[in-house]
Enzyme design. Structure first.
Site, PDB file in Angstrom:
ATOM      1  N   SER A   1      -2.089   2.735  -6.939  1.00  0.00           N
ATOM      2  CA  SER A   1      -0.760   2.158  -6.725  1.00  0.00           C
ATOM      3  C   SER A   1      -0.744   0.850  -5.967  1.00  0.00           C
ATOM      4  O   SER A   1       0.304   0.221  -5.850  1.00  0.00           O
ATOM      5  CB  SER A   1       0.136   3.175  -6.003  1.00  0.00           C
ATOM      6  OG  SER A   1       0.402   4.281  -6.829  1.00  0.00           O
TER       7      SER A   1
ATOM      8  N   SER B   1       2.731   2.352  -7.844  1.00  0.00           N
ATOM      9  CA  SER B   1       4.064   2.507  -7.310  1.00  0.00           C
ATOM     10  C   SER B   1       4.439   1.438  -6.283  1.00  0.00           C
ATOM     11  O   SER B   1       5.594   1.349  -5.868  1.00  0.00           O
ATOM     12  CB  SER B   1       4.190   3.888  -6.660  1.00  0.00           C
ATOM     13  OG  SER B   1       3.289   4.004  -5.560  1.00  0.00           O
TER      14      SER B   1
ATOM     15  N   LYS C   1       6.103  -1.095   2.403  1.00  0.00           N
ATOM     16  CA  LYS C   1       6.583  -0.224   1.334  1.00  0.00           C
ATOM     17  C   LYS C   1       7.548   0.809   1.895  1.00  0.00           C
ATOM     18  O   LYS C   1       7.374   1.296   3.022  1.00  0.00           O
ATOM     19  CB  LYS C   1       5.383   0.456   0.661  1.00  0.00           C
ATOM     20  CG  LYS C   1       5.713   1.256  -0.589  1.00  0.00           C
ATOM     21  CD  LYS C   1       4.427   1.802  -1.213  1.00  0.00           C
ATOM     22  CE  LYS C   1       4.700   2.642  -2.441  1.00  0.00           C
ATOM     23  NZ  LYS C   1       3.446   3.171  -3.045  1.00  0.00           N
TER      24      LYS C   1
END
Length: 522
Positions: A171, A147, A66
């Site tokens: 997330s 996210s 990420k």
């Protein structure tokens, strides 16, 4: 002679293993090249290094990272204009551990800006699209969740074996549910956060997304270690105590399907709000029935503070974000924006304000303002301290229903006066990961349009409590037909397994058993 040569060529020599390893990673980069323009999961892709060792525990695995986890070979932008030109001088501990064990860090994945969002639409790189059903009309394109939507979409689209995400309030688990893959949020403090760009320090966890439980466990085992550079890292003594206690009652050496026999599974009654899709409840009932046939005991439990958890989470997370993001002023940290010529340069605050206003997206600004207000003198007692009290109540609820003590917390297991011998404590909890399937991108609130809807915030209502408690939670896909009777795509539905702090191995074993049972029933 010729037979011997063929046998030698077919034998697992280091040379042939290297060829296989190299072909695998070339394949994934070709898949990225073909699919990423439509999915928008990757924002940076690394060059393949043929010199990577091929006899290490994670050799052969392509792992995406990420974009809020520091990497020295690739930019770390947090999907924000504030860090658009930033490349870290060092690797995060979790990245270093992956590479030391032979994993190929294939690239950086898209995310909501600074990890703030549930639908992966708040990104300077544009929204991430759910790869499932992407061949349908553009009006049918769906969110990959946030996210960590880029990480989830990358795995679901076959662009990599696994991916790292971060989970503050759901997330990792929410995108895993929307994309039909496995998503693990570990116990708080088990995986080092050193090198992870902070959003809310008391909640942030590095999580793992993969297509199956075995790959998730394989990565988890090699990135879980004490790190003295991370002040929130759990001490080795506490880790060992929790693991010994867990294995005493649930030997991990037994076959995965046998761990279900005798397992006490709690079903929290507060995790079925009126907004939940009826189809999700039906899928969970089917899963519960399957577990009962394998000897599991299903126990209804109550976690009464759950209804206040979401409000507590957004106050606490926003307050911590307000503090953490204060450093990005364009002078010490972040991309500098030249001041307006008409600005009075003697007022430093105006220089800072211009940089922050132009570089932070509207969602980040909204949370900074909320957090700043919660920490103000007028609101501190009524909002921030009250949210802290609610968080403790949520922890107390979990400690009361679990059979194992929380070794990481100062709290003791509370005895519920309403608990009788008919309803003793449970070993794990089971509940839906989300109140619905992946929403259409066309129905996602857009920050650019100034939408004030709270619908996107409600997506986290089932995942936030475990985050407040610092507990391990894993979302695993439930068995859903690929298409309905009308031939339309059936979207994935996830079930979450939650355990007491430090019982990550237990929930991975339970998840593996569920995965096996569902496969056998197909």
């Amino acid at each position: 002679m010729r037979t011997n040569v063929i046998k030698k060529w077919l034998s697992p020599s280091p040379f042939r293993t290297h060829i296989s390893w190299y072909s695998t990673h070339v394949h994934h980069r070709e898949v990225i090249s073909a699919k990423n323009p439509a999915v928008n999961a990757f924002v940076h892709v690394s060059e393949l290094s043929p010199s990577t060792a091929n006899n290490l525990p994670l050799s052969g695995l392509s792992v995406a990272v990420k974009d809020n986890i520091a990497t020295s070979r690739l930019p770390t932008t947090c999907s924000s204009a504030m860090l658009q030109n930033f490349t870290s001088p060092f690797d995060a501990t979790v990245v270093k551990l992956l590479e030391q064990n032979g994993a190929d860090i294939i690239g950086k994945t898209n995310c909501d800006e600074f990890g703030m969002g549930s639908l992966n639409i708040h990104s300077v790189h544009g929204p991430v699209k759910n790869p499932i059903g992407l061949s349908q009309a553009p009006a049918e394109e769906r969110s990959a969740g946030g996210s960590s939507g880029g990480s989830a979409a990358a795995v679901a689209a076959g662009m990599c074996h696994a991916a790292l995400g971060t989970d503050t309030g759901g997330s990792v688990r929410l995108p895993a549910s929307y994309c039909g893959i496995v998503g693990l949020k570990p116990s708080y403090g088990l995986i080092s956060r050193w090198g992870v760009v902070s959003y809310a320090d008391s909640l942030d966890c590095v999580g793992i997304l993969a297509s199956d439980v075995d790959t998730t466990r394989r990565i988890f085992e090699h990135v879980t270690s004490y790190d003295s550079r991370d002040p929130t890292s759990a001490l080795q003594e506490i880790r060992d105590k929790a693991r010994r206690h867990t294995e005493e009652f649930f030997p991990f050496s037994q076959p995965p399907d046998r761990i279900i026999n005798g397992l006490r599974i709690g079903i929290p009654q507060e995790y079925f709000p009126s907004e939940m899709s009826p189809a999700i409840i039906e899928h969970l009932r089917t899963l519960i029935a399957l577990l009962k046939t394998q000897g599991a005991t299903i126990v209804p439990v109550s976690l009464p503070s759950t209804s206040y958890a979401l409000s507590s989470y957004y106050v606490l997370a926003s307050a911590e974000a307000s503090s953490n993001l204060a450093r990005y002023d364009g002078v010490q940290y972040g991309s500098y924006v030249p001041p307006d010529p008409d600005t009075d340069l003697t007022k430093t605050s105006k220089v800072y304000a211009r940089t922050r206003s132009l570089n932070f997206g509207e969602e980040v600004q909204k949370r900074i303002l909320l957090g700043t207000y919660a920490l103000s003198a007028d609101a501190f007692d009524n909002y921030f301290l009250q949210a802290r009290r609610v968080r403790q109540l949520v922890k107390n609820d979990f400690n009361r229903v679990f059979s194992m003590p929380n070794y990481f917390s100062d709290s003791i297991n509370y005895v519920d006066e309403n608990t009788s011998d008919d309803h003793p404590p449970v070993d794990v909890l089971l509940h839906p990961s989300a109140i619905r399937t992946a929403p259409l991108l066309t129905e996602s609130p857009s920050a650019s349009e100034g939408d004030t809807s709270l619908s996107s915030y409600v997506q986290d209502v089932l995942t936030v409590p475990a985050s407040l408690g610092g507990l391990p939670a894993l979302s695993i896909p439930m068995k859903v037909p690929q298409k309905d009777n009308d031939g339309k795509v059936q979207w994935p539905v996830g079930a979450s397994i939650v355990g007491q702090w430090g019982t990550d191995d237990l929930i991975l074993s339970v998840a593996r058993a569920i995965e096996t049972l569902q496969t056998q029933c197909q």
